[in-house]
Design a protein around this motif. Structure first.
Motif, short mmCIF file in Angstrom:
data_model
loop_
_atom_site.label_atom_id
_atom_site.label_comp_id
_atom_site.label_asym_id
_atom_site.label_seq_id
_atom_site.Cartn_x
_atom_site.Cartn_y
_atom_site.Cartn_z
N UNK A 557 0.87 -1.18 0.00
CA UNK A 557 0.00 0.00 0.00
C UNK A 557 0.90 1.23 0.00
N UNK A 558 0.67 2.13 -0.94
CA UNK A 558 1.43 3.38 -1.01
C UNK A 558 0.51 4.54 -0.64
N UNK A 559 1.00 5.42 0.23
CA UNK A 559 0.28 6.63 0.60
C UNK A 559 1.06 7.81 0.03
N UNK A 560 0.40 8.57 -0.84
CA UNK A 560 1.07 9.65 -1.57
C UNK A 560 0.36 10.98 -1.33
N UNK A 561 1.14 12.04 -1.50
CA UNK A 561 0.63 13.40 -1.34
C UNK A 561 1.06 14.23 -2.55
N UNK A 562 0.17 15.11 -3.00
CA UNK A 562 0.48 16.02 -4.10
C UNK A 562 1.16 17.26 -3.52
N UNK A 563 2.40 17.54 -3.95
CA UNK A 563 3.14 18.67 -3.39
C UNK A 563 3.06 19.92 -4.24
N UNK A 564 2.16 19.93 -5.23
CA UNK A 564 2.02 21.07 -6.13
C UNK A 564 2.63 20.81 -7.49
N UNK A 565 3.54 19.83 -7.55
CA UNK A 565 4.18 19.51 -8.83
C UNK A 565 4.17 18.02 -9.13
N UNK A 566 4.18 17.21 -8.09
CA UNK A 566 4.25 15.77 -8.30
C UNK A 566 3.70 15.05 -7.08
N UNK A 567 3.49 13.74 -7.23
CA UNK A 567 3.08 12.92 -6.11
C UNK A 567 4.32 12.45 -5.35
N UNK A 568 4.29 12.67 -4.04
CA UNK A 568 5.40 12.32 -3.17
C UNK A 568 4.93 11.25 -2.20
N UNK A 569 5.71 10.18 -2.07
CA UNK A 569 5.32 9.11 -1.17
C UNK A 569 5.53 9.52 0.28
N UNK A 570 4.49 9.35 1.09
CA UNK A 570 4.54 9.68 2.50
C UNK A 570 4.80 8.47 3.38
N UNK A 571 4.26 7.33 2.95
CA UNK A 571 4.30 6.15 3.81
C UNK A 571 3.98 4.93 2.96
N UNK A 572 4.54 3.79 3.34
CA UNK A 572 4.30 2.56 2.60
C UNK A 572 4.10 1.41 3.58
N UNK A 573 3.03 0.63 3.37
CA UNK A 573 2.91 -0.63 4.09
C UNK A 573 3.96 -1.57 3.52
N UNK A 574 4.81 -2.14 4.36
CA UNK A 574 5.85 -3.03 3.83
C UNK A 574 5.25 -4.18 3.03
N UNK A 575 6.11 -4.86 2.33
CA UNK A 575 5.71 -5.94 1.44
C UNK A 575 4.79 -6.94 2.15
N UNK A 576 3.64 -7.22 1.56
CA UNK A 576 2.68 -8.17 2.07
C UNK A 576 2.76 -9.43 1.22
N UNK A 577 2.97 -10.56 1.84
CA UNK A 577 3.09 -11.81 1.10
C UNK A 577 1.71 -12.29 0.69
N UNK A 578 1.21 -11.74 -0.37
CA UNK A 578 -0.10 -12.07 -0.89
C UNK A 578 -0.53 -10.98 -1.83
N UNK A 579 -1.68 -11.16 -2.43
CA UNK A 579 -2.21 -10.16 -3.34
C UNK A 579 -3.27 -9.35 -2.60
N UNK A 580 -3.19 -8.03 -2.72
CA UNK A 580 -4.13 -7.15 -2.03
C UNK A 580 -5.40 -7.06 -2.85
N UNK A 581 -6.50 -7.54 -2.25
CA UNK A 581 -7.78 -7.54 -2.95
C UNK A 581 -8.51 -6.21 -2.75
N UNK A 582 -8.37 -5.59 -1.58
CA UNK A 582 -9.10 -4.36 -1.29
C UNK A 582 -8.47 -3.71 -0.08
N UNK A 583 -8.78 -2.44 0.15
CA UNK A 583 -8.34 -1.75 1.36
C UNK A 583 -9.51 -0.95 1.92
N UNK A 584 -9.44 -0.67 3.21
CA UNK A 584 -10.39 0.21 3.87
C UNK A 584 -9.60 1.12 4.79
N UNK A 585 -10.07 2.33 4.97
CA UNK A 585 -9.41 3.30 5.83
C UNK A 585 -10.44 3.83 6.82
N UNK A 586 -10.06 3.88 8.09
CA UNK A 586 -10.99 4.37 9.12
C UNK A 586 -10.20 4.95 10.27
#
Length: 632
Positions: A557-586
């Motif tokens: 999972x990559x969390x990105x922010x727009x800095x006015x010119x480009x998308x900058x990565x803020x945070x990443x969920x480390x490698x998950x041994x499996x395929x990500x089917x869906x995500x939820x945020x709360x």
């Protein structure tokens, strides 16, 4: 790093200093810091009057208010009966002193009573100590010293610290300086860590605790506390002597908890919510999921929220054919309801959650298809049951939350020749069903599941963000201008719609075509600092395909922010041994305000399998991560 020696010099009345995460301390280091508060001290009584006793040792030698000292009177020397070699001298125990005040090389103490048997003052090389009490008053020339034996103490934890008590107790035991007495009490343990300083509870508040530990034969009571702070987890100890209840010292440090120090399994008791918050913060710092839910089937979609409007939290999981509702508590997960499987040929393509109907509780919008026909429906969770609000809807459903506006429901139809037909439109609740509203302005080839809307530029208007056919993020202004595109590709799709467009000379048994359902884009202020981020899954594919099934190496999972010119990565969920089917945020209760990212993971497809049964045989997992939170 805050060293033990530095921590031991914190003045009892001074506010503790909070350092950043770089100065974090382990539980073992905190225990060592505590042990340094009990140095080996020996000296001489310089004056005595009543119960006041002056000694020739002070702060420079480690003497501090609250320290307990043995006072003894040397007796006659004695020799070996055969060789005549000097063996030592007898001593008479006069009792115990507690330090009241100290300067650099002097201290004032008070006699607080006879020493216990555990406070034997026999020094190295000395003869056996007398078992009698003091003979006459204490006088100049008597000797003082700390005990060389392990100190009898009681470890008492606040509610927030209980989930680490076992670990910290073991760390104290490893120092060899303490003998920990068993202690179980319902007496409230005062909190130590405040917002602006390191306050100690009043004497009246601590008196019951001190009295209970004194009756157990403890010299000191050590109160252990932890507290969630924006910078992480703070750990603190305060030490009180049990004879008069005076405080010896206090130590506070940012704690670093190794992965094996996080509690395993269920944790019950009054500290559950506090423990959950601590575990989540430390898991975020180590990049670990702090909780895992497992399901005995292959899951495809997840939504999470207060399904019944009572303030609780529930998880809805779809396996592609029916929904199951689970409670989400601190340490247990319970299946609450299961949607009946009315027909095996109905496939659920997407699930969303929002209160569109104004009922005070959210509705579950289930996009479903039977053969080549959309057959979507809406559910509500009420009184422990799933009931249909409307059914047989010819729309793909999607919930959007525009900036500064309530959630809105949008839909899109399909045609006999195209999986996504014509326009994406708003759907308005009439009380009986949904009517079509205004059309959204979207770029060509952008379908209902390709995009999201949020105020990435912080201008109050909101922008369109979508994944193009190469899985790159594209940000579009309200006037249609493309503001930018991500350099990297994301997504990696596992969900598809199979359809057979009607065409001339097409056989009934022709191979169906596929249209993808892209990875869910979730845009919100995830870090709590007033700026919108987007969370997007990325499944890394294998270089080969297994028939028509695309295989994946792992997901992130990559969390990105727009800095006015480009998308900058803020945070990443480390490698998950499996395929990500869906995500939820709360943002759930009891988490210190932190945003949780729930990642639904299925087994990774392998390049060599004997059949689909082996490929899809293992369980799905829902992994819970905590976003590093800008505002704490």
């Amino acid at each position: 790093m805050t060293t033990a020696a530095t921590a031991a010099t914190v003045a009892p009345s001074a506010p503790a200093h909070e350092t950043g995460p770089a100065g974090s301390t382990s539980l073992q280091e905190l225990a060592v810091a505590l042990s340094t508060l009990f140095p080996s001290v020996s000296g001489t009584v310089t004056a005595a009057q009543g119960d006041r006793v002056d000694i020739d040792r002070g702060l420079d030698q480690g003497v501090r208010p609250g320290l307990l000292l043995n006072v003894v009177r040397p007796g006659e020397p004695f020799r070996h009966p055969l060789t005549g070699v000097m063996l030592g001298a007898s001593e008479t125990r006069l009792g115990l002193l507690v330090v009241e005040s100290a300067t650099a090389d002097r201290a004032v103490t008070r006699w607080v009573g006879a020493a216990r048997s555990s406070e034997s003052a026999s020094a190295s090389g000395a003869g056996p100590a007398s078992s009698g009490e003091a003979v006459g008053p204490i006088r100049a020339g008597d000797q003082i010293r700390t005990s060389d034996q392990p100190l009898p103490i009681v470890l008492a934890s606040t509610a927030a610290g209980q989930f680490l008590t076992t670990r910290f107790r073991a760390a104290l035991d490893d120092t060899g300086r303490f003998r920990l007495l068993p202690f179980a009490t319902s007496i409230p343990v005062p909190s130590l860590i405040g917002d602006a300083s390191f306050p100690m509870a009043s004497a009246a508040e601590t008196a019951p605790l001190v009295e209970a530990t004194r009756e157990l034969g403890a010299d000191y009571v050590v109160v252990f506390d932890v507290r969630l702070r924006p910078s992480g987890v703070m750990g603190g100890v305060a030490i009180m002597e049990t004879r008069r209840g005076g405080r010896l010292d206090a130590v506070q440090m940012p704690l670093h908890l190794n992965p094996d120090e996080l509690p395993a399994g269920a944790f019950e008791g009054p500290a559950t919510a506090a423990a959950d918050a601590m575990v989540q913060v430390m898991a975020a710092r180590t990049g670990r999921a702090f909780r895992t839910m497992e399901f005995p089937y292959r899951a495809e979609h997840v939504v999470i929220g207060d399904l019944d409007g009572t303030g609780g939290t529930a998880v809805a999981i779809s396996d592609g054919h029916r929904l199951r509702i689970y409670s989400l508590k601190h340490s247990t997960t319970e299946l609450l309801a299961e949607e009946p499987l009315e027909r095996a040929d109905r496939r659920q393509l997407a699930v969303d959650l929002a209160d569109i109907n104004g009922e005070g509780r959210p509705q579950l919008f289930v996009t479903a298809m039977v053969d080549d026909r959309l057959d979507s429906y809406v559910l509500r969770w009420k009184d422990g049951k799933l009931t249909r609000v409307v059914e047989h809807q010819p729309y793909y459903f999607r919930v959007l939350t525009p900036p500064d506006k309530p959630a809105m429901l949008v839909g899109q139809k399909r045609s006999i020749s195209s999986p996504f037909y014509d326009r994406v439109m708003t759907l308005e609740w009439t009380g009986q069903g949904y009517r079509e509203g205004e059309t959204l302005t979207l770029p060509d080839d952008v379908a209902i599941y390709d995009f999201t809307v949020a105020d990435f530029t912080r201008d109050g208007r909101g922008q369109l963000l979508y994944l193009d056919r190469s899985d790159r993020l594209v940000l579009v202004a309200p006037d249609g201008r493309v503001l930018g595109k991500s350099a990297d590709s994301f997504g990696g799709v596992e969900s598809f719609i199979e359809y057979r467009p009607i065409a001339i000379n097409q056989g009934a048994d022709s191979e169906p075509l596929r249209a993808r359902i892209p990875a869910r884009l979730t845009a919100a202020d995830l870090e709590g600092d007033g700026t919108v981020e987007v969370a997007v899954p990325h499944n890394v594919p294998l270089t080969k395909r297994i028939e028509r099934i695309k295989g994946y190496q792992y997901g992130q999972i990559h969390v990105l922010r727009w800095d006015g010119q480009q998308f900058v990565e803020q945070w990443t969920v480390p490698r998950v041994e499996g395929v990500i089917a869906d995500i939820a945020v709360a943002r759930l209760l009891g988490t210190g305000g932190g945003t949780q990212v729930m990642v639904l993971v299925n087994p990774t497809a392998k390049e060599k399998v004997s059949g689909l049964k082996e490929l899809f045989s293992t369980q799905s997992q829902l992994l819970f991560y905590l976003m590093p939170h800008g505002s704490g």
